[in-house]
Structure formats: structure tokens, C-alpha cells
Design a protein around this motif. Sequence first.
Motif, PDB file in Angstrom:
ATOM      1  N   ARG A 244      31.452  24.513  32.530  1.00 48.68           N
ATOM      2  CA  ARG A 244      32.156  23.849  31.436  1.00 48.68           C
ATOM      3  C   ARG A 244      31.177  23.318  30.386  1.00 48.68           C
ATOM      4  O   ARG A 244      30.114  22.801  30.697  1.00 48.68           O
ATOM      5  N   THR A 245      31.571  23.456  29.129  1.00 50.46           N
ATOM      6  CA  THR A 245      30.871  22.869  27.992  1.00 50.46           C
ATOM      7  C   THR A 245      31.925  22.241  27.090  1.00 50.46           C
ATOM      8  O   THR A 245      32.978  22.835  26.853  1.00 50.46           O
ATOM      9  N   LEU A 246      31.677  21.056  26.575  1.00 51.68           N
ATOM     10  CA  LEU A 246      32.629  20.456  25.647  1.00 51.68           C
ATOM     11  C   LEU A 246      32.714  21.299  24.378  1.00 51.68           C
ATOM     12  O   LEU A 246      31.689  21.721  23.843  1.00 51.68           O
TER      13      LEU A 246
ATOM     14  N   ASP B 278      32.463  12.608  26.191  1.00 55.09           N
ATOM     15  CA  ASP B 278      33.364  12.503  27.345  1.00 55.09           C
ATOM     16  C   ASP B 278      32.945  11.404  28.321  1.00 55.09           C
ATOM     17  O   ASP B 278      33.503  11.302  29.409  1.00 55.09           O
TER      18      ASP B 278
ATOM     19  N   PHE C 289      36.413  18.152  19.461  1.00 49.15           N
ATOM     20  CA  PHE C 289      36.776  17.364  20.634  1.00 49.15           C
ATOM     21  C   PHE C 289      37.528  16.117  20.191  1.00 49.15           C
ATOM     22  O   PHE C 289      37.069  15.382  19.321  1.00 49.15           O
TER      23      PHE C 289
ATOM     24  N   ARG D 293      27.838  19.534  33.808  1.00 48.93           N
ATOM     25  CA  ARG D 293      28.212  20.525  32.793  1.00 48.93           C
ATOM     26  C   ARG D 293      27.023  20.806  31.892  1.00 48.93           C
ATOM     27  O   ARG D 293      26.012  20.117  31.930  1.00 48.93           O
TER      28      ARG D 293
END
Length: 375
Positions: free
Chosen positions: A3-5, A97, A9, A140
Motif C-alpha cells: 500500500r501507498t497513500l 494517515d 488524500f 507501507r
Amino acid sequence: MLRTLPLEFEGQLHLKGLCRSRLAELLHRWGEPAYRADQLFQWIYARGVEDFSAMSNLPALLRERLARHCTLKTVHLLRWQRSERDGTVKFLLRLPDGAAIEAVFIPADEGDRRTLCISSQVGCPLGCAFCATATLRLRRNLNAAEIVDQLCQVQSFLGERITNVVFMGMGEPLLNLDAVLDAIAIFTDPHARLLSPRRITISTAGVVPGIRKLAESGIRVKLAISLHSADQRLREQLMPIARRYPLPELLAAVQYYTERIRRPVTYEYILFDGLNDSPADADALARLARRTGAKVNLIPFHPIEFAHPTGIGAQLRPSPPDRLHAFAERLRRHGVTATVRSSSGIDIDAACGQLALSWRPADPVEEPTAAQPGR
């Protein structure tokens, strides 16, 4: 896939993840001419301005639209520690996050070199026995904005230009190479006026496909290989990744990189008492380094008892200084360029992962200001 933001966002686009051409594409969709991307790059990076309303040569409507839909603040400084011994500053940074990463500012003993060690992942998957970040595990990858803004926020906080960047913080950069290359494209853009490729170093534990991909990218950054032993069996104990990419494969990739980029790599070598610091170890390392004209950077070990290591990690101790310097001299007698890295930040939580391990999201946020003295 890890996962990568996304760059967009929670309703805001993180502009520091866009290279100049992608920024021009965004502005074109908004009906703006291409040169607006050049102007924005100069405001953001060359001038360090993070308030769209202060960008006086942009149209008012564009500034308002940027402020509504975009942000220039991707990472936030949570805590920092300054070494009274050598001026090293360790930063704990919060991501959008809520995850936390580290960056370390390392001033030169002499001259005007100001180096920033930055992270490429939240945690690390490699489990090296000597590294505190291994106990954090991998959460991540970072996106390009989260990488670039480490430099921007630290530079703003310190009030002085960073001259060199090393990807030696949390994470394995070659396991997040696309985002790392995107960040390097921004760092080295002439309109950003931040860094040249020769002032950027990527350190890898030996991810062979990533070394080859980096060579094929044509970007002439410096490459450092976290080696620590010329013996395959010992290297496997210290670095589990060596089982996947054994020394013959790693050395072939180093040869490929050296021939393609025409720049020697550096082998990083932490000396551990009684484990890899004998004259025979120095001789074996010298034979390996001479194969491709590699340099060697010898590193004193920062103990990581605070991370409660197990197995071989619990047995690691730093080599005595006299043995470290004798090791360096033996390499030099073999014709190998060998340097000894200073123990920067030894009086603060400077070991990689140490500050992040001490913080949890429930901890109160400490908002540092540049006006404060080091603490």
C-alpha cells in the motif's frame, strides 16, 4: 502490492508529489499555460514558500483554486532532538494517515556540507540484525510527496539549505524505487534548485533487481551497498535478504551498475567486535572491492539494546576504535579507498528507528519551532 497513500488524500492533492511535467498537465486541465508549472516550482522549492496566497506572480483565481484543492504540507514535525556533541538533529515526522517516520540532519565536521538522511518506507521488511527499524516491521511505502517534503520541512525548520540527501533512513529504497525516482526527479529539477544527482546517495541492502533498474534509469546518483561481510554465510545471518540475493548475484549487479553509470559504488561496512573485524575480513573485503573499484565506508556500530534484539542481533557489539582504524589502514594498503564514518548523534536517539520506536500515535504532539534551541 504494498500500500501507498495516493497523492490525492482526504480531498487534498499533495502537490510535492508531482514532477514539473505532471504539474503542467494538471494546470493545463485547469486552463493555465505551461509556464505556470515553472513558476510554482520556483515558489515551492527555490523560495520555500508554502502559502499559495504569497505567490504574487500567479493569478488570484489560480491561487484560490490551489488553496481549495491542494496542499504543500505533507509531513509534520512531531519531535526533534539535537546533539550537543556534533549538531546532528533527529526528526520524528507525522504523515497524513498518522504514521511516523524519521529524518536525520548531519552537519559536516568541516566545510559547508549539510546532509539529510531521509526515509523511503514506514518501517522496513528486511529484518537486518543490526537495525532498530527491523522491529517496526513494514507498514507501507512512502509516496513521492512524503519523500520530498522531508527535505522541505527540515530545510524550512533549520533555516539553511540542505546540500546532500542520502536514502539511508527507514525502509529499503529499492523496494519503493518508483516513488524514490519520482522524488529524485523533483530534487534535481533545475527549476527547483535543490540538488544535483551527484549529491544524492541511495543505500540498499542488496536488492538486485532494483540495482539493475536504477542502472537502467540512467540517473547518475551515488549507490551505496549495505554489505557488512564478504562472507556469504555471515551476511545471511546479519541480513536475511542475502539468502534471496547471494553475493555472486549482488556482485554481478554491482558490476552492471558500475559499467552502465560509470560511477563506483560504495560498500557500507559496520564493524562488529570479533565477528567481521579481523585482518582476514579486511583482506576479503579488499578483494571484493577491487573487483569493481568500489570504495568502502566503515561505520561504527550504534548498539540497539532498546529494541530488544534477539538471535545474533543480541550479540552484536561495536569494534574497539583502534581495531576499526587498523581495519581501515589494512584496506588502504590493499589500494582500496576507505573512510570511517563519524558516530553522529551518539548522545541522542540517532539509531535508525529509535525515535519512532519511542513514539506512539496516542502520545501528545510537540509542535517544534525553528526559533527554539536544539533540545
